[in-house]
Design a protein around this motif. Sequence first.
Motif, short mmCIF file in Angstrom:
data_model
loop_
_atom_site.label_atom_id
_atom_site.label_comp_id
_atom_site.label_asym_id
_atom_site.label_seq_id
_atom_site.Cartn_x
_atom_site.Cartn_y
_atom_site.Cartn_z
N ALA A 63 38.09 -47.43 71.60
CA ALA A 63 39.04 -46.45 70.57
C ALA A 63 38.23 -45.65 70.92
O ALA A 63 39.25 -44.40 70.36
CB ALA A 63 39.73 -47.44 70.11
N ASP A 64 37.14 -45.65 70.03
CA ASP A 64 36.38 -44.21 69.80
C ASP A 64 35.03 -43.83 70.55
O ASP A 64 33.35 -44.65 71.04
CB ASP A 64 35.77 -44.91 68.20
N PHE A 65 35.55 -42.12 71.29
CA PHE A 65 34.07 -41.68 71.70
C PHE A 65 33.17 -41.02 70.61
O PHE A 65 32.34 -41.00 71.27
CB PHE A 65 34.86 -40.69 73.38
N GLY A 66 33.88 -40.71 69.21
CA GLY A 66 32.48 -39.76 69.21
C GLY A 66 32.22 -38.26 68.92
O GLY A 66 31.36 -38.02 68.93
N THR A 67 33.65 -38.01 70.04
CA THR A 67 33.36 -36.50 70.97
C THR A 67 32.89 -35.50 69.60
O THR A 67 33.90 -35.54 68.45
CB THR A 67 34.32 -36.24 71.03
N GLU A 68 31.89 -34.62 69.92
CA GLU A 68 31.53 -33.63 69.07
C GLU A 68 31.87 -32.54 70.26
O GLU A 68 31.64 -32.84 71.26
CB GLU A 68 30.69 -33.81 68.10
N PHE A 69 31.64 -31.05 69.80
CA PHE A 69 31.04 -30.60 70.83
C PHE A 69 29.33 -29.11 70.45
O PHE A 69 29.31 -28.92 69.06
CB PHE A 69 31.77 -29.14 70.41
N LYS A 70 28.76 -29.13 71.54
CA LYS A 70 28.00 -28.36 71.50
C LYS A 70 28.03 -27.52 71.19
O LYS A 70 28.66 -26.37 71.09
CB LYS A 70 26.47 -28.61 72.60
N PRO B 38 31.03 -31.00 75.89
CA PRO B 38 31.82 -32.11 74.70
C PRO B 38 30.30 -32.94 74.65
O PRO B 38 30.03 -32.93 75.61
CB PRO B 38 32.88 -32.76 75.06
N LEU B 39 30.23 -33.44 73.55
CA LEU B 39 29.14 -34.35 73.88
C LEU B 39 30.23 -35.98 72.75
O LEU B 39 30.29 -36.10 72.16
CB LEU B 39 28.31 -33.96 72.72
N THR B 40 29.23 -36.86 73.48
CA THR B 40 30.35 -38.23 72.68
C THR B 40 28.76 -39.07 72.73
O THR B 40 27.90 -38.75 73.30
CB THR B 40 30.50 -38.93 74.03
N LYS B 41 29.32 -40.34 71.61
CA LYS B 41 28.03 -41.55 71.57
C LYS B 41 28.12 -42.39 73.26
O LYS B 41 26.56 -42.08 73.14
CB LYS B 41 29.07 -42.55 70.88
N ALA B 42 28.33 -42.15 74.61
CA ALA B 42 28.06 -41.96 75.47
C ALA B 42 26.74 -41.51 75.75
O ALA B 42 25.74 -41.90 76.49
CB ALA B 42 29.78 -42.82 76.34
N ASP B 43 26.86 -40.16 75.97
CA ASP B 43 25.96 -39.43 76.07
C ASP B 43 24.74 -39.84 75.17
O ASP B 43 23.44 -40.07 75.99
CB ASP B 43 25.61 -37.92 75.71
N LEU B 44 25.21 -40.12 74.43
CA LEU B 44 23.37 -40.62 73.68
C LEU B 44 22.73 -41.58 73.87
O LEU B 44 21.39 -42.36 73.35
CB LEU B 44 23.83 -40.24 72.08
#
Length: 269
Positions: free
Chosen positions: A31-38, A43-49
């Motif tokens: 339920a939580d992508f942890g999306t933030e912005f560079k 966009p940057l999500t937990k999945a990218d990291l």
Amino acid sequence: MISTELNHQLTRAIKASIDAGKAIMKIYDSADFGTEFKKDDSPLTKADLESNRVIMSYLTKTSIPIISEENKNLDYSARKNWDVCWMVDPLDGTKEFIKRNGEFTVNIALIKNGTPIIGVVYVPVTQELYYANVEEGKSFKIRASDVEELPENLFDKGNQLLPAEKSSSTTKVVGSRSHMNEQTEQFIEELKNEGKDVEIVSKGSSLKFCIVAEGKADIYPRVAPTMEWDTAAGHAICTAMGLKVTNWETGEDLTYNKENLLNPFFLVK
């Protein structure tokens, strides 16, 4: 590198991409992508990291330097003498990931003297896996399963992508789901003015390269910004199929590990 060594590195990159895909899917299904912005509003999500962490655990063992979208990359003064380097986008198509449309990929390429020599594009949602050894001139496609061991027949002829016969009546042009712009539309109009019937094929992320490599589209014009890690793996897969990825203005092949990691506009056909 000799071909057997390239296939060894390609197998490593495939394993990294599949494991990264599993990490991405755990977050995709949460339920939580942890999306933030560079700083550039991307966009940057937990999945990218998390994907980046998994891939780094594989590639750092090679002692080959790595350029990744999610790493702090070295200044060109430190990079310019690299003969070989990895080029990584841990999650290409973060916007597609957030939209939950499945059209996002893991991209890993190996660059030699500015040219992609192997490439992997993995689609976590469908488990479609595209990979190429450019020096052998071979691209492949399989569907990866959840088994721990990769199939022993990764490089069997039955998995090889073969050039598709092009339709003489219709030109299929790849358009982006997120980046169709006026210049792209103008390019399409020019094709129509040449008397061609044009069909638009929309895809997100580096899947645009893959559908041209498969023959499901004829041409991919990109007149919008991309970074080297967005294109290197797809470039490898297309090159191994005898296709060209060229600078929109000069017609020369795209090159990698440049001082500025921003690509020029380009054309795939």
